[in-house]
Design a protein around this motif. Structure first.
Motif, mmCIF file in Angstrom:
data_model
loop_
_atom_site.group_PDB
_atom_site.id
_atom_site.type_symbol
_atom_site.label_atom_id
_atom_site.label_comp_id
_atom_site.label_asym_id
_atom_site.label_seq_id
_atom_site.Cartn_x
_atom_site.Cartn_y
_atom_site.Cartn_z
ATOM 1 N N ASN A 14 -21.986 7.884 -14.465
ATOM 2 C CA ASN A 14 -21.712 7.812 -13.025
ATOM 3 C C ASN A 14 -21.606 6.380 -12.519
ATOM 4 O OD1 ASN A 14 -21.674 10.620 -12.483
ATOM 5 N ND2 ASN A 14 -23.881 10.632 -12.823
ATOM 6 N N ASP A 15 -21.496 5.416 -13.414
ATOM 7 C CA ASP A 15 -21.434 4.028 -12.975
ATOM 8 C C ASP A 15 -20.025 3.646 -12.548
ATOM 9 O OD1 ASP A 15 -24.081 3.632 -13.415
ATOM 10 O OD2 ASP A 15 -23.818 2.905 -15.463
ATOM 11 N N VAL A 16 -19.946 2.508 -11.887
ATOM 12 C CA VAL A 16 -18.651 1.939 -11.524
ATOM 13 C C VAL A 16 -18.187 1.044 -12.671
ATOM 14 C CG1 VAL A 16 -17.454 0.552 -9.825
ATOM 15 C CG2 VAL A 16 -19.437 1.890 -9.151
ATOM 16 N N HIS A 17 -16.926 1.183 -13.050
ATOM 17 C CA HIS A 17 -16.403 0.343 -14.120
ATOM 18 C C HIS A 17 -15.224 -0.468 -13.609
ATOM 19 C CE1 HIS A 17 -18.825 2.467 -17.099
ATOM 20 N NE2 HIS A 17 -18.472 3.585 -16.480
ATOM 21 N N GLY A 18 -14.955 -1.559 -14.291
ATOM 22 C CA GLY A 18 -13.798 -2.370 -13.946
ATOM 23 C C GLY A 18 -12.866 -2.480 -15.135
ATOM 24 N N GLN A 28 -10.688 10.778 -2.977
ATOM 25 C CA GLN A 28 -10.348 9.879 -1.875
ATOM 26 C C GLN A 28 -8.866 9.879 -1.561
ATOM 27 O OE1 GLN A 28 -11.683 5.915 -2.432
ATOM 28 N NE2 GLN A 28 -13.830 6.438 -2.225
ATOM 29 N N TYR A 48 0.849 -1.203 0.000
ATOM 30 C CA TYR A 48 0.000 0.000 0.000
ATOM 31 C C TYR A 48 0.881 1.248 0.000
ATOM 32 C CZ TYR A 48 -3.545 3.292 1.761
ATOM 33 O OH TYR A 48 -4.389 4.355 1.944
ATOM 34 N N PRO A 94 -12.508 3.016 7.801
ATOM 35 C CA PRO A 94 -13.156 4.327 7.702
ATOM 36 C C PRO A 94 -13.814 4.518 6.346
ATOM 37 C CG PRO A 94 -10.877 4.534 8.461
ATOM 38 C CD PRO A 94 -11.058 3.127 8.016
ATOM 39 N N PHE A 129 -14.281 4.685 -10.646
ATOM 40 C CA PHE A 129 -15.571 5.184 -10.198
ATOM 41 C C PHE A 129 -15.515 6.686 -9.927
ATOM 42 C CE2 PHE A 129 -13.078 3.583 -6.718
ATOM 43 C CZ PHE A 129 -13.196 4.536 -5.732
ATOM 44 N N PRO A 130 -16.683 7.362 -9.931
ATOM 45 C CA PRO A 130 -16.722 8.801 -9.682
ATOM 46 C C PRO A 130 -16.152 9.124 -8.305
ATOM 47 C CG PRO A 130 -18.852 8.017 -10.444
ATOM 48 C CD PRO A 130 -18.015 6.810 -10.196
ATOM 49 N N GLY A 172 -8.980 4.954 11.501
ATOM 50 C CA GLY A 172 -8.892 6.156 10.693
ATOM 51 C C GLY A 172 -7.890 7.160 11.249
ATOM 52 N N VAL A 205 -7.109 -3.021 -9.858
ATOM 53 C CA VAL A 205 -7.409 -3.442 -8.483
ATOM 54 C C VAL A 205 -8.307 -2.464 -7.743
ATOM 55 C CG1 VAL A 205 -5.364 -4.874 -8.145
ATOM 56 C CG2 VAL A 205 -5.256 -2.451 -7.592
ATOM 57 N N SER A 206 -8.359 -1.204 -8.197
ATOM 58 C CA SER A 206 -9.161 -0.230 -7.427
ATOM 59 C C SER A 206 -10.557 -0.071 -8.012
ATOM 60 C CB SER A 206 -8.466 1.124 -7.401
ATOM 61 O OG SER A 206 -8.582 1.747 -8.660
ATOM 62 N N SER A 207 -10.776 -0.544 -9.244
ATOM 63 C CA SER A 207 -11.948 -0.255 -10.053
ATOM 64 C C SER A 207 -12.039 1.252 -10.314
ATOM 65 C CB SER A 207 -13.250 -0.827 -9.485
ATOM 66 O OG SER A 207 -13.623 -0.190 -8.294
ATOM 67 N N LYS A 225 -14.913 -2.999 -5.728
ATOM 68 C CA LYS A 225 -13.532 -3.283 -5.368
ATOM 69 C C LYS A 225 -13.463 -4.401 -4.330
ATOM 70 C CE LYS A 225 -9.148 -1.224 -4.138
ATOM 71 N NZ LYS A 225 -8.683 -2.185 -3.169
ATOM 72 N N ALA A 231 -18.817 -4.146 -13.316
ATOM 73 C CA ALA A 231 -17.468 -3.827 -12.872
ATOM 74 C C ALA A 231 -16.813 -5.026 -12.194
ATOM 75 C CB ALA A 231 -17.497 -2.637 -11.918
ATOM 76 N N ARG A 253 -0.763 -7.282 -7.584
ATOM 77 C CA ARG A 253 -0.367 -6.343 -6.535
ATOM 78 C C ARG A 253 1.142 -6.309 -6.363
ATOM 79 N NH1 ARG A 253 -3.802 -4.307 -2.542
ATOM 80 N NH2 ARG A 253 -5.945 -4.550 -3.177
#
Lengths: 285, 395
Positions: A114-118, A220, A13, B206, A214-215, A263, A210-212, B238, B267, A141
């Motif tokens: 606005n959809d999630v894509h892979g 983030q 990471y 989180p 997305f909007p 967090g 690996v993250s896909s 994900k 996805a 990874r």
């Protein structure tokens, strides 16, 4: 064994964080520009990977094409917009780059919805190595980690050992003097900005499988990138590397050991480092 | 079953047409338009959800010739941006400036709670077509506040029995550490404990982080009989891919609340196959009522496929229609209006449902399994499930 795997997770990471934050620290440290749109370039990279992979049918073709596109985008933005703000207060840069976030989000919405894509993982790397009875580690990874390390080494060599790197460092330590000595500072800055954008976009492209895609994905990562830059010391590539690894490991162990406060682990780390070293761990490159 | 539904639908249409036809013209002319405030997300991550809800609501109105209780509708639309900080201001704008008779919204739980506060003060009728925050039909429940979707608790409570019935007696729950995640966790824990199972670990991260690797490593070392998860949107896609890539798929079965596999199957691809979830709707639900709804929706919106959000918006329209019909469009008869809505039996595409005393649907929850690009309905996981509405004074 489990803790070793968790450390591996943290390092992996951290290396991705380094790739994300290195572009930001370069632009911030060398050009003095606060680039809030850095996350947007990460997003642009991910959507480039999506689009170009669909177009060419292979991530391997999409990567070089995407990097070229990102360099062009970075150079264009620097030439058309950022350049006008060097002499101004940071607030103007913040306003401009915040505006860029909105523009890129809207463009993304118009072009991709606005959809999630892979994005599919390339078949050659789409397998996992079994580590324990139940857990396997995805090879893609490990591949990302390898690429991040290679890029870190390349950046170190370019900035430390080449003529171009020397001009960049000269421009960083004393802009006027470098200019008097015949270094074309505007050109160097265009290069640095384009490089920063390309690094963020490349991180987005390589992480897309690996993250896909997305909007809002750029927003983030923006804050964590700034944390890396601040802990590492503004403008320092070495610092970004050390800080990214520290954050990667702290965040991973925090999630496992103190799930209720996971967090906070990263921000506690930042507070401790800044009390100890208010300017970050390392000085600018 | 199909005949009854068809006959009812037929009677409704005939009734609406004849009533509209024979009502004296002056009466209609006297009544001004019914002012409906749509406060939904039209930009941002939830934009698609807001649009689906709006489409569903308008479809229900259009099927009644554009009239509810004999009155035409005037829409006032506000984009809430899924931004809780702006919720009071946006709600005030609709209630005070536009003087809406009824508020419809929203998707985000935080925004909903802001709307609820103001609706409680002003007494404006509020119908929530999505956000599942338990508080809205719990401690903050009120006679003028209705929900046509679900409570977060409801979406995971039935899973406990599903797992236990298969002999899966230990589980870990993975979710975001925020209100919806925690409410779903609590729902699952309760249902699972009641069925004799034990939740051995809660793995939280989180909101809205998506670095799942450490949690998956932890889950693998615990080796529970099952993993249960709630994520939505990009995070869900994900999580599904990471779960498969970590080699857990096929070794530890994955379950979840339905949002885990809704809208992300393109996805997530192969990684989502065979994942089982519980929800009050499934795209593949093959009942005459649902098929008729899906056909009508596709016809009205250029072949767009309706989803669970469209159904919830559609049902918000049906619920309002039931109330408006009872008072013939006279919203000043608020007590009667509310009483009629409370009594209503909503003939929804998801299956008929009624309201609990706290104004949350008492509805069937389906067990769904991802097969190809579809959430296939495998059966009913829990019949007529009501939210416990803890803290609601109307119980």
């Amino acid at each position: 064994m489990d803790y070793l795997i968790q450390i591996l997770n943290g390092v992996q990471y951290g290396l991705l964080l380094f790739l994300l934050a290195s572009g930001l620290t370069l632009i911030f440290g060398i050009m003095g520009v606060i680039n809030l749109a850095h996350g947007s370039f990460y997003m642009v990279g991910a959507y480039l990977a999506l689009w170009l992979t669909r177009l060419t049918g292979s991530l391997w073709l999409a990567l070089p094409l995407g990097v070229l596109a990102a360099v062009a985008l970075g150079a264009l933005l620097e030439w058309a917009l950022i350049r006008r703000l060097y002499a101004r207060d940071h607030l103007y840069q913040v306003l401009l780059t915040f505006g860029l976030i909105l523009v890129f989000e809207e463009l993304r919405s118009l072009l991709f919805g606005n959809d999630v894509h892979g994005v599919p993982i390339p078949p050659a790397l789409n397998f996992s190595i079994p580590l324990t009875e139940t857990l396997s580690y995805p090879v893609y990874r490990l591949f990302i980690s390898g690429v991040c390390l290679a890029l870190a080494a390349a950046m170190y060599l370019v900035i430390r050992k080449t003529r171009l790197g020397m001009m960049v460092r000269a421009g960083n330590s004393n802009r006027e003097m470098a200019q008097v000595l015949g270094v074309d500072i505007p050109l160097v800055f265009t290069f640095v900005f384009a490089l920063g954008v390309a690094l963020a976009a490349f991180a987005g492209m390589i992480a897309a499988p690996v993250s896909s895609v997305f909007p809002g994905m750029g927003n983030q990562i923006l804050i964590i990138c700034f944390v890396v830059v601040v802990i590492g010391g503004i403008g320092s590539i070495t610092g970004a590397m050390v800080a990214a690894l520290l954050i990667g490991i702290a965040d991973t162990l925090g999630k496992v050991l103190l799930p209720q406060f996971s967090g906070m682990a990263v921000y506690l780390l930042m507070a401790v480092v800044l009390i100890w070293r208010p300017r970050g761990l390392f000085q600018a490159t | 079953m199909s005949q009854i539904t068809n006959r009812r639908a037929f009677l409704q249409v005939v009734g609406a047409v004849t009533l509209g036809g024979i009502a004296p013209a002056p009466l209609l002319a006297q009544q001004s338009k019914l002012r409906v405030g749509l406060m939904l997300p039209y930009t941002g991550t939830y934009a698609a959800l807001g649009t689906a809800i709006t489409n569903g609501f308008k479809l229900a109105v259009d099927e009644r010739k554009g009239r509810l209780g004999g009155r035409e509708i005037e829409y006032f639309t506000v984009d809430d941006e899924s931004e809780p900080a702006k919720a009071p201001e946006n709600t005030h704008r609709l209630v005070q400036r536009d003087k809406v008779d009824v508020l419809v919204g929203t998707v985000h739980s935080g925004v909903l709670l802001g709307m609820v506060k103001i609706a409680r003060e002003s007494g404006t009728l509020l119908i929530c077509p999505n956000a599942g925050a338990g508080d809205a039909t719990g401690p903050m429940c009120a006679p003028n506040i209705f929900r046509t979707s679900f409570s977060n608790w409801q979406t995971t409570y039935p899973l406990g029995k599903v797992l236990a019935d298969r002999g899966l007696k230990t589980a870990v729950f993975i979710t975001w550490n925020y209100a919806a995640g925690k409410e779903m966790l609590a729902g699952f824990q309760e249902g699972f404990a009641k069925a004799g199972g034990k939740l051995v670990k809660e793995l939280l991260l989180p909101f809205p982080q998506v670095e799942f690797q450490p949690l998956l490593t932890e889950a693998a070392s615990i080796k529970p009989a099952a993993v249960v998860a709630f994520f939505a949107g990009g995070g869900a896609a994900k999580f599904l891919t990471d779960y498969a890539a970590a080699g857990l798929k096929g070794k530890i079965p994955l379950f979840g609340s339905g949002f885990l596999t809704d809208g992300v199957l393109d996805a997530a691809g192969a990684a989502a196959q065979d994942v089982e979830t519980t929800l009050h709707y499934g795209d593949g639900l093959s009942t005459p009522r649902n098929n008729a709804f899906r056909a009508a929706y596709r016809k009205s919106y250029k072949n767009l496929e309706p989803d669970v959000y469209a159904v919830q918006g559609y049902d918000a329209g049906l619920l309002l229609a039931a109330g408006m019909d009872a008072v013939k469009g006279d919203v000043s008869r608020k007590k009667e209006l509310i009483a009629a809505m409370e009594r209503a039996r909503i003939d929804s595409p998801r299956g008929a449902w009624t309201l609990s005393k706290a104004h949350n649907p008492i509805q069937d929850f389906y067990l769904r399994k991802v097969v190809g690009k579809e959430n296939r309905v495998m059966g009913v996981a829990h019949k007529a499930l009501a939210d416990p509405a803890i803290g609601c004074s109307m119980k």
